[in-house]
Motif scaffolding. Structure first.
Motif, PDB file in Angstrom:
ATOM      1  N   ALA A 220       0.840  -1.203   0.000  1.00  0.00           N
ATOM      2  CA  ALA A 220       0.000   0.000   0.000  1.00  0.00           C
ATOM      3  C   ALA A 220       0.875   1.253   0.000  1.00  0.00           C
ATOM      4  O   ALA A 220       0.564   2.246  -0.673  1.00  0.00           O
ATOM      5  N   GLN A 221       1.992   1.200   0.750  1.00  0.00           N
ATOM      6  CA  GLN A 221       2.928   2.328   0.769  1.00  0.00           C
ATOM      7  C   GLN A 221       3.524   2.557  -0.620  1.00  0.00           C
ATOM      8  O   GLN A 221       3.639   3.700  -1.079  1.00  0.00           O
ATOM      9  N   LYS A 222       3.890   1.478  -1.291  1.00  0.00           N
ATOM     10  CA  LYS A 222       4.476   1.613  -2.626  1.00  0.00           C
ATOM     11  C   LYS A 222       3.496   2.280  -3.592  1.00  0.00           C
ATOM     12  O   LYS A 222       3.887   3.117  -4.412  1.00  0.00           O
ATOM     13  N   ARG A 223       2.231   1.903  -3.494  1.00  0.00           N
ATOM     14  CA  ARG A 223       1.235   2.500  -4.388  1.00  0.00           C
ATOM     15  C   ARG A 223       1.068   3.988  -4.100  1.00  0.00           C
ATOM     16  O   ARG A 223       0.945   4.807  -5.016  1.00  0.00           O
ATOM     17  N   ALA A 224       1.048   4.338  -2.811  1.00  0.00           N
ATOM     18  CA  ALA A 224       0.922   5.748  -2.439  1.00  0.00           C
ATOM     19  C   ALA A 224       2.135   6.538  -2.918  1.00  0.00           C
ATOM     20  O   ALA A 224       2.004   7.645  -3.451  1.00  0.00           O
ATOM     21  N   HIS A 225       3.319   5.969  -2.740  1.00  0.00           N
ATOM     22  CA  HIS A 225       4.548   6.633  -3.188  1.00  0.00           C
ATOM     23  C   HIS A 225       4.537   6.843  -4.699  1.00  0.00           C
ATOM     24  O   HIS A 225       4.892   7.915  -5.193  1.00  0.00           O
ATOM     25  N   ALA A 226       4.136   5.800  -5.428  1.00  0.00           N
ATOM     26  CA  ALA A 226       4.118   5.889  -6.888  1.00  0.00           C
ATOM     27  C   ALA A 226       3.148   6.973  -7.360  1.00  0.00           C
ATOM     28  O   ALA A 226       3.424   7.702  -8.308  1.00  0.00           O
ATOM     29  N   ALA A 227       2.003   7.086  -6.670  1.00  0.00           N
ATOM     30  CA  ALA A 227       1.010   8.096  -7.046  1.00  0.00           C
ATOM     31  C   ALA A 227       1.558   9.506  -6.829  1.00  0.00           C
ATOM     32  O   ALA A 227       1.328  10.406  -7.641  1.00  0.00           O
ATOM     33  N   PHE A 228       2.299   9.699  -5.730  1.00  0.00           N
ATOM     34  CA  PHE A 228       2.859  11.010  -5.429  1.00  0.00           C
ATOM     35  C   PHE A 228       3.934  11.385  -6.455  1.00  0.00           C
ATOM     36  O   PHE A 228       3.960  12.505  -6.966  1.00  0.00           O
ATOM     37  N   VAL A 229       4.802  10.431  -6.775  1.00  0.00           N
ATOM     38  CA  VAL A 229       5.847  10.684  -7.772  1.00  0.00           C
ATOM     39  C   VAL A 229       5.212  10.970  -9.134  1.00  0.00           C
ATOM     40  O   VAL A 229       5.663  11.854  -9.871  1.00  0.00           O
ATOM     41  N   TYR A 230       4.162  10.226  -9.460  1.00  0.00           N
ATOM     42  CA  TYR A 230       3.455  10.444 -10.729  1.00  0.00           C
ATOM     43  C   TYR A 230       2.931  11.873 -10.805  1.00  0.00           C
ATOM     44  O   TYR A 230       3.005  12.519 -11.853  1.00  0.00           O
ATOM     45  N   LYS A 231       2.404  12.355  -9.686  1.00  0.00           N
ATOM     46  CA  LYS A 231       1.875  13.717  -9.642  1.00  0.00           C
ATOM     47  C   LYS A 231       2.971  14.733  -9.973  1.00  0.00           C
ATOM     48  O   LYS A 231       2.770  15.630 -10.797  1.00  0.00           O
ATOM     49  N   ILE A 232       4.136  14.587  -9.346  1.00  0.00           N
ATOM     50  CA  ILE A 232       5.232  15.533  -9.571  1.00  0.00           C
ATOM     51  C   ILE A 232       5.765  15.400 -11.002  1.00  0.00           C
ATOM     52  O   ILE A 232       6.030  16.398 -11.678  1.00  0.00           O
ATOM     53  N   THR A 233       5.904  14.156 -11.461  1.00  0.00           N
ATOM     54  CA  THR A 233       6.463  13.899 -12.777  1.00  0.00           C
ATOM     55  C   THR A 233       5.624  14.527 -13.888  1.00  0.00           C
ATOM     56  O   THR A 233       6.158  14.961 -14.919  1.00  0.00           O
ATOM     57  N   ASN A 234       4.312  14.572 -13.693  1.00  0.00           N
ATOM     58  CA  ASN A 234       3.413  15.028 -14.750  1.00  0.00           C
ATOM     59  C   ASN A 234       3.037  16.509 -14.659  1.00  0.00           C
ATOM     60  O   ASN A 234       2.067  16.944 -15.280  1.00  0.00           O
ATOM     61  N   ILE A 235       3.805  17.265 -13.890  1.00  0.00           N
ATOM     62  CA  ILE A 235       3.618  18.718 -13.881  1.00  0.00           C
ATOM     63  C   ILE A 235       4.209  19.280 -15.159  1.00  0.00           C
ATOM     64  O   ILE A 235       5.368  19.036 -15.488  1.00  0.00           O
ATOM     65  N   LYS A 236       3.422  20.021 -15.903  1.00  0.00           N
ATOM     66  CA  LYS A 236       3.855  20.556 -17.190  1.00  0.00           C
ATOM     67  C   LYS A 236       4.169  22.052 -17.072  1.00  0.00           C
ATOM     68  O   LYS A 236       3.393  22.819 -16.501  1.00  0.00           O
ATOM     69  N   LYS A 237       5.318  22.432 -17.627  1.00  0.00           N
ATOM     70  CA  LYS A 237       5.734  23.836 -17.589  1.00  0.00           C
ATOM     71  C   LYS A 237       4.698  24.743 -18.234  1.00  0.00           C
ATOM     72  O   LYS A 237       4.404  25.839 -17.726  1.00  0.00           O
ATOM     73  N   GLU A 238       4.100  24.276 -19.337  1.00  0.00           N
ATOM     74  CA  GLU A 238       3.124  25.115 -20.031  1.00  0.00           C
ATOM     75  C   GLU A 238       1.877  25.369 -19.180  1.00  0.00           C
ATOM     76  O   GLU A 238       1.224  26.409 -19.311  1.00  0.00           O
ATOM     77  N   GLU A 239       1.547  24.423 -18.309  1.00  0.00           N
ATOM     78  CA  GLU A 239       0.405  24.623 -17.415  1.00  0.00           C
ATOM     79  C   GLU A 239       0.737  25.675 -16.356  1.00  0.00           C
ATOM     80  O   GLU A 239      -0.103  26.501 -15.994  1.00  0.00           O
ATOM     81  N   ILE A 240       1.956  25.634 -15.848  1.00  0.00           N
ATOM     82  CA  ILE A 240       2.392  26.623 -14.857  1.00  0.00           C
ATOM     83  C   ILE A 240       2.396  28.018 -15.474  1.00  0.00           C
ATOM     84  O   ILE A 240       1.984  28.999 -14.855  1.00  0.00           O
ATOM     85  N   GLU A 241       2.845  28.111 -16.724  1.00  0.00           N
ATOM     86  CA  GLU A 241       2.975  29.414 -17.389  1.00  0.00           C
ATOM     87  C   GLU A 241       1.642  30.131 -17.568  1.00  0.00           C
ATOM     88  O   GLU A 241       1.602  31.353 -17.638  1.00  0.00           O
ATOM     89  N   LYS A 242       0.542  29.376 -17.626  1.00  0.00           N
ATOM     90  CA  LYS A 242      -0.770  29.999 -17.827  1.00  0.00           C
ATOM     91  C   LYS A 242      -1.144  30.893 -16.648  1.00  0.00           C
ATOM     92  O   LYS A 242      -1.582  32.028 -16.823  1.00  0.00           O
ATOM     93  N   GLN A 243      -1.002  30.371 -15.435  1.00  0.00           N
ATOM     94  CA  GLN A 243      -1.304  31.132 -14.210  1.00  0.00           C
ATOM     95  C   GLN A 243      -0.307  30.711 -13.128  1.00  0.00           C
ATOM     96  O   GLN A 243      -0.650  29.970 -12.209  1.00  0.00           O
ATOM     97  N   PRO A 244       0.951  31.143 -13.251  1.00  0.00           N
ATOM     98  CA  PRO A 244       2.013  30.630 -12.385  1.00  0.00           C
ATOM     99  C   PRO A 244       1.754  30.801 -10.889  1.00  0.00           C
ATOM    100  O   PRO A 244       1.994  29.876 -10.109  1.00  0.00           O
TER     101      PRO A 244
END
Length: 272
Positions: A220-244
């Motif tokens: 269960a810990q591994k799944r939670a960790h993977a979900a958190f890393v996935y969240k950070i990994t999929n942050i897109k610069k272009e999304e931040i640039e819209k409303q930083p």
């Protein structure tokens, strides 16, 4: 078969029931893929897509209404994630699936996307529903990223690494307090890259420790960790640039809230 397990429960009965039904819909796709006796699945796929579209819309409405009611600070991010799901399902609805191979390829694409999205969304986002105090309470604190004794788990290595995670999120929060515009997006991405790298390092250490003591909650810990890393990994610069400024404020609240919740309600269960 994709199973709705205990670590997917968020503690809101209606939403948990609806999440479980979404898993059932994914399993319907899996059954279609393995059904060798039906050569033309056009009507089945169209019917499933319509059901998925209707049910997801109903569920997202319920989920967002509940979050509005409790003033959940993750509501804006949740709405964005829900829209990604809607857009993907509606993309499939307009896809040409007249031919058998097109039907098979579409079913496989649906299954992979829905399974990954649902696990990541529930474990990475929905489990936070109701766990974070309203935004106003967070922002009145002088330093929301200060590590305090309540976050200690009793393992020196893990505690020190948790402190470093707080420090890294604090760097992002400092930028939010100073004010962020599009000119600082590269700086933001550098901080997030550093956070991702250290997070993966920490999770590796933590999981290695749990393996060494044969901790039953490791998976269960591994799944939670993977979900958190996935969240950070999929942050897109272009999304931040819209409303930083707005984007980063919401992101800092999510990152810190997830970390606090994970430490207090998950890591503290690990024997030391």
């Amino acid at each position: 078969m994709f199973r709705f397990t205990e670590d997917c429960l968020i503690g809101v009965e209606q939403l948990d029931r609806e999440h479980e039904h979404l898993f059932e819909l994914i399993n319907s796709i899996l059954e279609m893929i393995h059904n060798q006796y039906v050569s033309d699945r056009y009507s089945q796929i169209k019917g499933l897509l319509q059901e998925l579209d209707d049910y997801a819309e109903q569920h997202f409405t319920h989920e967002e209404a509940y979050m509005e009611k409790i003033l959940d600070p993750e509501l804006i991010i949740q709405r964005s994630q829900h829209m990604v799901f809607r857009d993907k399902v509606r993309e499939w609805e307009f896809k040409d699936i007249d031919e058998f191979q097109e039907q098979v390829d579409t079913l496989k694409e649906m299954m992979l996307f829905l399974a990954e999205w649902l696990y990541q969304h529930i474990i990475g986002s929905d489990t936070m529903i109701g766990k974070l105090p309203p935004l106003e309470e967070w922002m009145v604190k002088e330093d929301i990223c200060q590590f305090s004794e309540e976050y200690l788990v009793g393992n020196e290595l893990i505690d020190n690494e948790h402190k470093e995670l707080f420090r890294l999120i604090g760097k992002a929060n400092t930028m939010v307090r100073e004010g962020i515009d599009a000119s600082r997006c590269d700086e933001v991405m550098d901080i997030l890259a550093e956070l991702k790298e250290y997070t993966e390092f920490h999770f590796s250490d933590e999981e290695e420790y749990m393996e060494s003591i044969h901790y039953e909650g490791l998976e269960a810990q591994k799944r939670a960790h993977a979900a958190f890393v996935y969240k950070i990994t999929n942050i897109k610069k272009e999304e931040i640039e819209k409303q930083p400024q707005e984007y980063m404020q919401s992101l800092v609240e999510y990152l810190l809230g997830w970390l606090i919740n994970h430490i207090l309600y998950t890591d503290k269960k690990i024997p030391t």
